[in-house]
Motif scaffolding. Structure first.
Motif, PDB file in Angstrom:
ATOM      1  N   VAL A  35    -103.529 -32.293  -1.728  1.00  0.00           N
ATOM      2  CA  VAL A  35    -103.937 -33.699  -2.760  1.00  0.00           C
ATOM      3  C   VAL A  35    -105.395 -33.795  -2.620  1.00  0.00           C
ATOM      4  N   VAL A  36    -106.078 -33.593  -1.419  1.00  0.00           N
ATOM      5  CA  VAL A  36    -107.417 -33.938  -1.413  1.00  0.00           C
ATOM      6  C   VAL A  36    -108.207 -33.031  -2.124  1.00  0.00           C
ATOM      7  N   HIS A  37    -107.833 -31.639  -2.185  1.00  0.00           N
ATOM      8  CA  HIS A  37    -108.429 -30.776  -3.216  1.00  0.00           C
ATOM      9  C   HIS A  37    -108.348 -31.212  -4.497  1.00  0.00           C
ATOM     10  N   MET A  38    -107.268 -31.667  -5.017  1.00  0.00           N
ATOM     11  CA  MET A  38    -106.613 -32.173  -6.524  1.00  0.00           C
ATOM     12  C   MET A  38    -107.592 -33.026  -6.767  1.00  0.00           C
ATOM     13  N   ALA A  39    -108.011 -34.170  -5.755  1.00  0.00           N
ATOM     14  CA  ALA A  39    -108.770 -35.385  -5.923  1.00  0.00           C
ATOM     15  C   ALA A  39    -110.252 -34.550  -6.337  1.00  0.00           C
ATOM     16  N   SER A  40    -110.671 -33.845  -5.141  1.00  0.00           N
ATOM     17  CA  SER A  40    -112.475 -33.521  -5.208  1.00  0.00           C
ATOM     18  C   SER A  40    -112.303 -32.532  -6.425  1.00  0.00           C
ATOM     19  N   ARG A  41    -111.407 -31.757  -6.786  1.00  0.00           N
ATOM     20  CA  ARG A  41    -111.741 -31.091  -8.177  1.00  0.00           C
ATOM     21  C   ARG A  41    -111.935 -31.702  -9.521  1.00  0.00           C
ATOM     22  N   SER A  42    -111.189 -32.914  -9.382  1.00  0.00           N
ATOM     23  CA  SER A  42    -111.203 -33.605 -10.604  1.00  0.00           C
ATOM     24  C   SER A  42    -112.291 -34.844 -10.576  1.00  0.00           C
ATOM     25  N   SER A 186    -111.182 -38.972   1.576  1.00  0.00           N
ATOM     26  CA  SER A 186    -111.085 -37.860   2.301  1.00  0.00           C
ATOM     27  C   SER A 186    -111.803 -36.533   1.430  1.00  0.00           C
ATOM     28  N   LEU A 187    -112.300 -35.789   2.364  1.00  0.00           N
ATOM     29  CA  LEU A 187    -113.071 -34.459   1.888  1.00  0.00           C
ATOM     30  C   LEU A 187    -112.589 -33.624   2.851  1.00  0.00           C
ATOM     31  N   SER A 188    -111.984 -32.347   2.547  1.00  0.00           N
ATOM     32  CA  SER A 188    -111.673 -31.258   3.529  1.00  0.00           C
ATOM     33  C   SER A 188    -112.942 -30.945   4.182  1.00  0.00           C
ATOM     34  N   GLY A 189    -112.755 -30.954   5.635  1.00  0.00           N
ATOM     35  CA  GLY A 189    -113.830 -30.154   6.562  1.00  0.00           C
ATOM     36  C   GLY A 189    -114.989 -31.493   6.897  1.00  0.00           C
ATOM     37  N   PHE A 190    -114.784 -32.557   6.246  1.00  0.00           N
ATOM     38  CA  PHE A 190    -115.788 -33.712   6.359  1.00  0.00           C
ATOM     39  C   PHE A 190    -115.345 -34.815   6.890  1.00  0.00           C
ATOM     40  N   CYS A 191    -116.123 -35.466   7.636  1.00  0.00           N
ATOM     41  CA  CYS A 191    -115.777 -36.954   8.377  1.00  0.00           C
ATOM     42  C   CYS A 191    -115.418 -37.754   7.451  1.00  0.00           C
ATOM     43  N   ALA A 192    -114.419 -38.665   7.519  1.00  0.00           N
ATOM     44  CA  ALA A 192    -113.959 -39.752   6.649  1.00  0.00           C
ATOM     45  C   ALA A 192    -114.835 -40.844   6.641  1.00  0.00           C
ATOM     46  N   ARG A 193    -115.670 -41.024   7.608  1.00  0.00           N
ATOM     47  CA  ARG A 193    -116.457 -42.206   7.823  1.00  0.00           C
ATOM     48  C   ARG A 193    -117.993 -41.932   7.307  1.00  0.00           C
ATOM     49  N   CYS A 194    -118.687 -40.863   8.076  1.00  0.00           N
ATOM     50  CA  CYS A 194    -119.969 -40.538   7.886  1.00  0.00           C
ATOM     51  C   CYS A 194    -120.313 -39.419   6.952  1.00  0.00           C
ATOM     52  N   HIS A 195    -119.224 -38.783   6.587  1.00  0.00           N
ATOM     53  CA  HIS A 195    -118.962 -37.534   5.726  1.00  0.00           C
ATOM     54  C   HIS A 195    -119.823 -36.391   5.991  1.00  0.00           C
ATOM     55  N   GLN A 196    -120.094 -36.269   7.475  1.00  0.00           N
ATOM     56  CA  GLN A 196    -120.971 -35.079   7.935  1.00  0.00           C
ATOM     57  C   GLN A 196    -120.041 -33.912   8.306  1.00  0.00           C
ATOM     58  N   TRP A 197    -120.300 -32.864   8.239  1.00  0.00           N
ATOM     59  CA  TRP A 197    -119.569 -31.616   8.807  1.00  0.00           C
ATOM     60  C   TRP A 197    -118.747 -31.482  10.006  1.00  0.00           C
ATOM     61  N   LEU A 198    -117.394 -30.981   9.886  1.00  0.00           N
ATOM     62  CA  LEU A 198    -116.750 -31.152  11.337  1.00  0.00           C
ATOM     63  C   LEU A 198    -116.855 -29.915  11.884  1.00  0.00           C
ATOM     64  N   GLY A 199    -117.329 -28.954  11.365  1.00  0.00           N
ATOM     65  CA  GLY A 199    -117.334 -27.520  11.675  1.00  0.00           C
ATOM     66  C   GLY A 199    -118.230 -27.069  12.791  1.00  0.00           C
TER      67      GLY A 199
END
Length: 463
Positions: A35-42, A186-199
């Motif tokens: 669902v997160v990918h649906m939202a980000s692609r659109s 939400s964005l896959s692989g990124f923090c929901a608050r600061c939006h920084q990379w989680l990897g």
């Protein structure tokens, strides 16, 4: 907001263009991340899709009143982790997301294919969003699409099956702990608050051999659940709770020669629980299944698929987890000092001797062979010896009962005569007192003897 449109030919087109990154295997994508990918692609916020197009089932259908307030999936207390589970919320989301994307079989992104064998849904999924930093980093460096795996949502999985590092729910940049499975932005692989990379993988993966037993058990658990999710589609379709009862019956027969109480002691479970499992009235929880798998060395998938797993009575089970102690073997698998010819001769002597009432278990200990192995080799002799031993026990018990009845009858008659000789009426309480003084033990079931002895006295027969 994106809506369903039609092409020039009049055919309906999907509102969103999205394809699952991985829909099979243990690294399959989870539905919330899809669902997160649906939202980000659109370029549509996640909460807009959820609130306007998915109709969170906790409030949308609770009333037929048009003025009823719909449910709020991002409100406090909502269990968004259930979207990836095996219950009603997962079924609701699968239907809605399939309609929005035109994709089929999105149930494979949840635990719905395992709904029959994973009944403990409340504790099955972790409410927090967790991930493996090393897996995310691998996705980034390899150029693959970044996505989050379904296995990370399972509560019992605490270590990554690939990298042997702990799953985390904390952002390495801002320290925010992700307490929910899904967020408004939400964005896959990124923090929901600061939006920084989680990897950013700062953890050091400790070599498997140097970890303690507890850590090895945690990694083994993750591997077992990964193996379950890795089953082919055709095998998953055959997953059923009935296979557990079948394998359980075989284990009781092979390990304990059909003795359920003895098997329950091996399992560390009550006999009533084992009986309910065998009858299909109840199904063990996932932690219980994992305990049984660890104790007997049977892969978790075998309990659910009915896959045959051969028992070697000399070596025990071959897939026992490392560091959990030796695998359990049948009760006696030692080599006999006698040859099979001598053993068969001994068995036939027991069958031919009318006075020998030795039980099958004692006879197996005498020849130093496992009872179940001996029974499989000589089934006819086993049936004859067991029948003779049972007949001997029945004869002995009957003789003891008759002897006790005669003894008690004699003692009751003596007590009655003593009371009559003293001029006292032989009531039940007075007879009991006389028996106690004589040191005779009696039970409630023996009270009919008093009436029988009273009737046998001259002049006191039934009219």
């Amino acid at each position: 907001m994106a809506e369903s449109v039609s092409d020039p030919g009049g055919r309906a087109r999907a509102a969103f263009c999205a394809v699952p990154i991985e829909r099979s295997g243990w690294q399959r994508q989870k539905l919330t991340d899809f669902v997160v990918h649906m939202a980000s692609r659109s370029l549509v916020p996640v909460d807009a899709i959820v609130a306007k197009m998915l109709d969170w089932p906790t409030g949308a259908n609770r009333s037929h009143d048009r003025g009823a307030r719909p449910g709020h999936p991002f409100a406090s207390g909502q269990k968004l982790a259930l979207i990836n589970g095996a219950g009603a919320p997962a079924r609701h989301w699968v239907r809605r997301v399939e309609a929005l994307t035109g994709q089929a079989r999105l149930a494979d992104l949840t635990l719905l294919p395992f709904a029959d064998v994973l009944p403990d849904r409340r504790g099955l999924l972790n409410s927090r969003r967790r991930w493996c930093p090393a897996c995310l980093q691998d996705d980034l460096t390899s150029g693959r699409d970044i996505y989050e795996r379904l296995i990370w949502s399972l509560t019992l999985v605490t270590l990554c099956p690939v990298h042997a590092i702990a799953l985390t729910d904390t952002c390495p940049t801002c320290g925010y702990r992700h307490g929910s499975e899904l967020y408004r932005r939400s964005l896959s692989g990124f923090c929901a608050r600061c939006h920084q990379w989680l990897g950013h993988c700062d953890q050091i993966a400790v070599p498997y051999e140097t970890n303690g037993d507890h850590l090895r058990r945690e990694q083994w658990t993750g591997q077992q659940l990964a193996s379950l999710l890795d089953l082919p589609k055709r095998v998953i379709e055959g997953v059923a709770a009935e296979h557990f009862a079948t394998l359980l019956d075989e284990g009781i027969q092979v390990l304990c020669d059909g003795n359920m109480k003895q098997f329950s002691r091996l399992c560390g479970r009550s006999p009533s629980s084992i009986a309910e499992w065998r009858a299909g009235k109840n199904y063990p929880s996932l932690p219980t299944l994992l305990d049984l798998s660890a104790k007997f060395g049977i892969p978790l998938r075998c309990w659910m698929t009915g896959e045959r797993f051969e028992l070697n009575p000399d070596k025990g089970y071959s897939e026992s987890p490392i560091g959990l102690g030796p695998p359990i073997k049948p009760l006696s698998c030692s080599k006999s000092h006698m040859g099979w010819v001598a053993i068969e001769h001994t068995l036939r002597e027991v069958v031919g001797d009318a006075k020998d009432k030795t039980s099958w278990a004692k006879l197996a200990r005498r020849v130093n062979v496992d009872p179940s192995q001996l029974r499989r080799r000589y089934p006819d002799l086993a049936r004859a010896i067991v029948a003779k031993a049972r007949a001997g026990v029945t004869h002995t018990m009957t003789a003891r009962h008759q002897a006790r009845q005669e003894y008690l009858l004699h003692q009751v008659q003596t007590a009655i005569h003593m009371l009559l000789a003293s001029g006292a009426e032989p009531t039940r309480r007075r007879i009991e007192d006389q028996l106690r003084k004589a040191g005779v033990a009696f039970r409630w079931a023996d009270y009919p003897l008093i009436r029988r002895a009273w009737r046998n006295l001259p002049g006191h027969g039934e009219s």
